[in-house]
Design an enzyme around this catalytic site. Structure first.
Site, PDB file in Angstrom:
ATOM      1  N   ARG A 136       0.991  -1.236  -0.096  1.00 22.12           N
ATOM      2  CA  ARG A 136       0.009   0.155   0.027  1.00 22.12           C
ATOM      3  C   ARG A 136       0.971   1.310  -0.114  1.00 22.12           C
ATOM      4  O   ARG A 136       0.705   2.324  -0.601  1.00 22.12           O
ATOM      5  CB  ARG A 136      -1.019  -0.067   1.342  1.00 22.12           C
ATOM      6  CG  ARG A 136      -1.896   0.974   1.384  1.00 22.12           C
ATOM      7  CD  ARG A 136      -2.968   0.912   2.234  1.00 22.12           C
ATOM      8  NE  ARG A 136      -4.068   1.746   2.142  1.00 22.12           N
ATOM      9  CZ  ARG A 136      -4.035   2.718   3.475  1.00 22.12           C
ATOM     10  NH1 ARG A 136      -3.282   2.728   4.302  1.00 22.12           N
ATOM     11  NH2 ARG A 136      -5.203   3.518   3.542  1.00 22.12           N
ATOM     12  N   HIS A 140       0.445   4.304  -2.629  1.00 20.83           N
ATOM     13  CA  HIS A 140      -0.033   5.685  -2.188  1.00 20.83           C
ATOM     14  C   HIS A 140       1.227   6.593  -2.387  1.00 20.83           C
ATOM     15  O   HIS A 140       0.770   7.963  -2.896  1.00 20.83           O
ATOM     16  CB  HIS A 140      -0.230   5.598  -0.819  1.00 20.83           C
ATOM     17  CG  HIS A 140      -1.524   5.495  -0.171  1.00 20.83           C
ATOM     18  ND1 HIS A 140      -2.186   5.965   0.529  1.00 20.83           N
ATOM     19  CD2 HIS A 140      -2.239   4.295  -0.723  1.00 20.83           C
ATOM     20  CE1 HIS A 140      -3.495   5.341   0.849  1.00 20.83           C
ATOM     21  NE2 HIS A 140      -3.499   4.368  -0.211  1.00 20.83           N
ATOM     22  N   ASP A 141       2.474   6.148  -2.987  1.00 21.14           N
ATOM     23  CA  ASP A 141       3.205   6.975  -3.222  1.00 21.14           C
ATOM     24  C   ASP A 141       3.323   7.291  -4.820  1.00 21.14           C
ATOM     25  O   ASP A 141       3.504   8.272  -5.185  1.00 21.14           O
ATOM     26  CB  ASP A 141       4.717   6.126  -2.951  1.00 21.14           C
ATOM     27  CG  ASP A 141       6.150   7.254  -3.543  1.00 21.14           C
ATOM     28  OD1 ASP A 141       5.885   8.237  -3.168  1.00 21.14           O
ATOM     29  OD2 ASP A 141       7.074   6.476  -3.958  1.00 21.14           O
ATOM     30  N   VAL A 155       0.653   9.757  -6.231  1.00 23.31           N
ATOM     31  CA  VAL A 155       0.913  11.197  -5.791  1.00 23.31           C
ATOM     32  C   VAL A 155       2.190  11.698  -6.478  1.00 23.31           C
ATOM     33  O   VAL A 155       3.264  11.720  -5.974  1.00 23.31           O
ATOM     34  CB  VAL A 155       1.003  11.447  -4.333  1.00 23.31           C
ATOM     35  CG1 VAL A 155       0.938  13.098  -3.908  1.00 23.31           C
ATOM     36  CG2 VAL A 155      -0.253  11.216  -3.685  1.00 23.31           C
ATOM     37  N   SER A 163       8.308  10.607  -2.158  1.00 21.15           N
ATOM     38  CA  SER A 163       7.632  11.829  -1.686  1.00 21.15           C
ATOM     39  C   SER A 163       6.813  11.156  -0.253  1.00 21.15           C
ATOM     40  O   SER A 163       6.998  12.035   0.759  1.00 21.15           O
ATOM     41  CB  SER A 163       6.864  12.485  -2.299  1.00 21.15           C
ATOM     42  OG  SER A 163       5.728  11.962  -2.896  1.00 21.15           O
ATOM     43  N   ASN A 210      -3.751   9.052   4.352  1.00 19.78           N
ATOM     44  CA  ASN A 210      -2.563   8.279   4.849  1.00 19.78           C
ATOM     45  C   ASN A 210      -2.711   8.362   6.603  1.00 19.78           C
ATOM     46  O   ASN A 210      -1.939   7.460   7.110  1.00 19.78           O
ATOM     47  CB  ASN A 210      -1.252   8.967   4.386  1.00 19.78           C
ATOM     48  CG  ASN A 210      -1.205   9.071   2.861  1.00 19.78           C
ATOM     49  OD1 ASN A 210      -1.725   7.936   2.352  1.00 19.78           O
ATOM     50  ND2 ASN A 210      -0.522   9.713   2.090  1.00 19.78           N
ATOM     51  N   HIS A 241      -5.919  -6.080  -2.563  1.00 18.89           N
ATOM     52  CA  HIS A 241      -6.582  -6.220  -1.412  1.00 18.89           C
ATOM     53  C   HIS A 241      -6.667  -7.776  -0.971  1.00 18.89           C
ATOM     54  O   HIS A 241      -7.709  -8.210  -0.262  1.00 18.89           O
ATOM     55  CB  HIS A 241      -8.085  -5.416  -1.411  1.00 18.89           C
ATOM     56  CG  HIS A 241      -7.709  -4.152  -1.417  1.00 18.89           C
ATOM     57  ND1 HIS A 241      -9.084  -3.239  -1.448  1.00 18.89           N
ATOM     58  CD2 HIS A 241      -6.960  -3.383  -1.092  1.00 18.89           C
ATOM     59  CE1 HIS A 241      -8.547  -1.857  -1.257  1.00 18.89           C
ATOM     60  NE2 HIS A 241      -7.241  -1.800  -0.944  1.00 18.89           N
TER      61      HIS A 241
END
Length: 321
Positions: free
Chosen positions: A60, A64-65, A68, A74, A92, A192
């Site tokens: 995950r 999520h990196d 964005v 980041s 987050n 998932h």
């Protein structure tokens, strides 16, 4: 599915051309530090063995990196006087985890390489792959050579990461904005198959979507996820949260998707994603193969390469601090 496969091949070529995948190379560290990838694998395997849930968390973290401003590490940056980072963005905060594992990997790799050679962005990408493998999933070659961002954006994280409350049209739009297809949406959602979700992410579905949620699952969830309180209580995203398999898709077919966004992939009709869910539920080998390819596509989103960015000594802060 042949036409679908052809379309995916074309999509892959387009993404590769536009995101810098052609500038990345799975053998990037072979000569400069051949110990890099084995070191990452060792530390990740230790972390996942100690806590299997960490495998899903590292996967995950990569997702999520990348969503964005590209796969640039980041998400790892702490806030500074000059920018508010992504760690406390709504998707987050109190949710994304594994930062301490990345720190351990970075220290181990710097020691193995006798210097600051491997970027944090590459570590996140490889750690995700090694986590998948550690939990029984497919291996794949991770294109490498990303460099690390010198800034981060909480606003971008709030606006770019798809939420568990999204309907199908918003999910499709969110992935399309990254150059990812509907098939990528279904495949990456298949991540998932691992891990858990917090009550706060599925409470509304549990109490307000009874028509599309299996009754026995709902009954089992009401204890750990009451109408009020228990926000951080966990429930598995599929029946085998520590094993990479196709059970996630089978759950969707039985109205047992934990998150609203999960169940949106299968409405029981002839929607854009229903056929893909049925296909992967019945073809776990195809899921493993196609998931690996989709991870490579996602991991190649807008990397910093060449002289862009930097290679951070400490993944939590840029080098001039």
């Amino acid at each position: 599915m042949a036409a679908c496969a052809a379309a995916v091949a074309v999509a892959f070529a387009l993404v590769a051309a536009t995101t810098g995948n052609a500038q990345l190379d799975p053998h990037f560290y072979d000569s400069v530090c051949p110990a890099a990838l084995p070191t990452i694998k060792r530390v990740v395997e230790e972390a996942v063995s100690a806590e299997p849930r960490m495998g899903a968390s590292l996967l995950r973290l990569h997702f999520h990196d990348c969503f964005v401003n590209g796969c640039d590490g980041s998400i790892l940056l702490d806030d500074t006087p000059f920018f508010t980072g992504e760690k406390n963005a709504a998707p987050n905060m109190n949710s994304v985890r594994g930062f301490d594992v990345i720190d351990r990997v970075k220290d181990a790799v710097n020691a193995a390489c006798r210097g600051n050679v491997v970027s944090c962005a590459d570590i996140v990408a490889v750690a995700a792959r090694d986590s998948i493998v550690a939990l029984g999933g497919p291996s794949y070659h991770v294109p490498l050579g990303r460099r690390d961002a010198r800034t981060a954006s909480q606003a971008a994280a709030n606006n770019s990461i798809p939420a568990p409350t999204f309907n199908l049209d918003r999910l499709v739009s969110s992935f399309a904005s990254q150059g990812l297809s509907v098939q990528d949406l279904v495949l990456l959602s298949g991540g998932h198959t691992l891990g858990f979700s917090r009550c706060t992410n599925f409470r509304d579905r549990l109490y307000n979507e009874t028509a599309t949620l299996d009754g026995s699952l709902a009954a089992s969830l009401r204890g750990p996820c009451p109408r009020t309180g228990g926000d951080d209580n966990l429930a598995p995203l599929d029946p085998t949260p520590a094993r990479f398999d196709g059970a996630y898709y089978g759950s969707l077919l039985r109205a047992r998707g934990l998150l609203h966004s999960d169940q949106q992939l299968f409405a029981g009709g002839l929607g854009a994603t229903d056929g893909l869910v049925r296909f992967y539920a019945s073809n776990p080998d195809a899921f493993r193969r196609d998931f690996a390819e989709s991870m490579v596509r996602m991991g190649s989103l807008s990397p910093l390469v060449g002289n862009q960015g930097e290679v951070r000594v400490n993944c939590r802060k840029v080098n001039y601090y």
